[in-house]
Design an enzyme around this catalytic site. Structure first.
Site, PDB file in Angstrom:
ATOM      1  N   SER A 291     -63.227  -5.876  39.153  1.00 21.14           N
ATOM      2  CA  SER A 291     -63.673  -7.404  39.487  1.00 21.14           C
ATOM      3  C   SER A 291     -63.032  -7.593  41.496  1.00 21.14           C
ATOM      4  CB  SER A 291     -62.587  -7.379  38.498  1.00 21.14           C
ATOM      5  OG  SER A 291     -63.130  -9.617  38.786  1.00 21.14           O
TER       6      SER A 291
ATOM      7  N   ASP B 217     -72.004 -10.139  31.710  1.00 14.71           N
ATOM      8  CA  ASP B 217     -70.722 -10.465  32.705  1.00 14.71           C
ATOM      9  C   ASP B 217     -71.538 -11.272  34.267  1.00 14.71           C
ATOM     10  OD1 ASP B 217     -68.944 -10.467  34.736  1.00 14.71           O
ATOM     11  OD2 ASP B 217     -69.448  -8.043  35.354  1.00 14.71           O
TER      12      ASP B 217
ATOM     13  N   HIS C 156     -67.207  -9.655  31.104  1.00  8.65           N
ATOM     14  CA  HIS C 156     -65.886  -8.845  32.227  1.00  8.65           C
ATOM     15  C   HIS C 156     -64.455  -9.657  31.813  1.00  8.65           C
ATOM     16  CE1 HIS C 156     -65.852  -9.382  36.483  1.00  8.65           C
ATOM     17  NE2 HIS C 156     -64.821  -9.823  36.288  1.00  8.65           N
TER      18      HIS C 156
END
Length: 340
Positions: free
Chosen positions: A126, A280, A310
């Site tokens: 991320s 995501d 995610h």
């Protein structure tokens, strides 16, 4: 709210691996955590520098310790976790600077940490993958340092310009990264007034000349059609708002949007492992970066998690909250790193 979220996170227990030695230290003022298997090794081990996710708001050394312990034990590596400073007290470019400075110190002292200089991997998830992309691009300017062997980017955020990509349309309300949460983190970390959110979303903050220049890297024309919506919304820039552009123009820096780095820098990057998840919002950033790397001759391995979302990486050891996609993702990363 940021401090409250961090407080809740601090209450979570740490799952400790008895077979992994954990050492807390500081590189200057930057807290880091070193993890390595307790069993002796007759030769220097592979080194992994790990940058954790959390939107520059949550995430911590404690929160990611079980994951990095697993990486250390399963790949027989020395793992360095970087505890960069984050919101609400710190803003751009503190996160990047902390990670870059800690990485340079580690690379200069690999032998003292028992790391083989020819087997160093940078890894992040991320926002950690976002800062990792910026750091490894910056390291191309330090030819005296040991060369990083590979980079591993797990559902990276690499573009803060085009928010009309298919994945942004399809997954804007999918936990754990919703559009509202992402923009809250972006605006707080980059010190952008939230009132410019709509201008950024509609492309009204994008000057036409810049779009013409960078469209070849940012447009969803570069994304395989199977990821498009059945009825894709065209990329149409809103009426240009100069005030919005002036307030957000720093997002055009390659340090903030690594997709915009020049071809020369991209061509110098090491072999790459990219992980994307179907459900995501930033899925398409990985797909765009994959094409950029391949166009410059960088070897790319890509793993797409069809049932992934995610943040699923951190749920692998959460028992009833763990999904099949969690271990599939982790096993793919471990398998790739073991091959280095």
């Amino acid at each position: 709210m940021p401090r409250f979220l961090q407080f809740l996170e601090s209450l979570m227990p740490i799952n400790k691996d008895p077979n992994v030695l954990v050492t807390d230290m500081h590189f200057g003022t930057i807290p880091v955590r070193l993890l390595k298997p307790k069993k002796a090794s007759s030769q220097p081990r592979r080194g992994i520098i790990f940058y954790h996710g959390g939107g520059a708001l949550t995430g911590s050394l404690d929160r990611y310790q079980s994951l990095c312990s697993l990486l250390a034990s399963e790949t027989d590596s020395v793992v360095l976790m970087v505890g960069y400073r984050k919101l609400p007290g710190y803003h751009h470019p503190v996160l990047t600077n902390d990670c870059q400075n800690a990485s340079i110190y580690f690379l200069k002292n690999l032998e003292s940490f028992g790391v083989d200089p020819s087997r160093v991997v940078l890894c992040g998830d991320s926002v950690g993958a976002w800062v990792m992309a910026a750091v490894i691009q910056a390291l191309t300017s330090f030819p005296s340092l040991p060369q990083v062997t590979a980079q591993v980017l797990i559902y990276p955020i690499l573009n803060l310009i085009n928010f009309q990509l298919p994945s942004h349309q399809q997954n804007k309300n999918v936990p754990f990264l919703t559009r509202d949460f992402m923009f809250m983190c972006i605006c707080k970390y980059l010190v952008i007034d939230p009132s410019w959110k709509d201008a950024m979303l509609t492309g009204a903050a994008i000057p036409l000349d810049k779009w013409k220049k960078y469209r070849k890297w940012l447009s969803y024309d570069n994304i395989p059609r199977r990821f498009w919506s059945q009825d894709p919304q065209p990329e149409i820039l809103g009426p240009f708002n100069e005030a919005a552009y002036l307030e957000t123009k720093h997002t055009w820096s390659a340090k903030i949007s690594p997709l915009l780095s020049d071809d020369k820098t991209i061509a110098q990057l090491p072999k790459t492992f990219l992980v994307s998840c179907e459900h995501d919002m930033v899925r398409d950033d990985a797909l765009l970066y994959k094409k950029r790397l391949e166009d410059q001759g960088v070897p790319v391995s890509w793993y797409h998690v069809e049932d992934g979302f995610h943040g699923c990486l951190l749920l692998f050891d959460k028992k009833c909250f763990s999904f099949p996609c969690c271990m599939k993702l982790i096993n793919a990363v471990i398998s790739y790193i073991k091959g280095i």
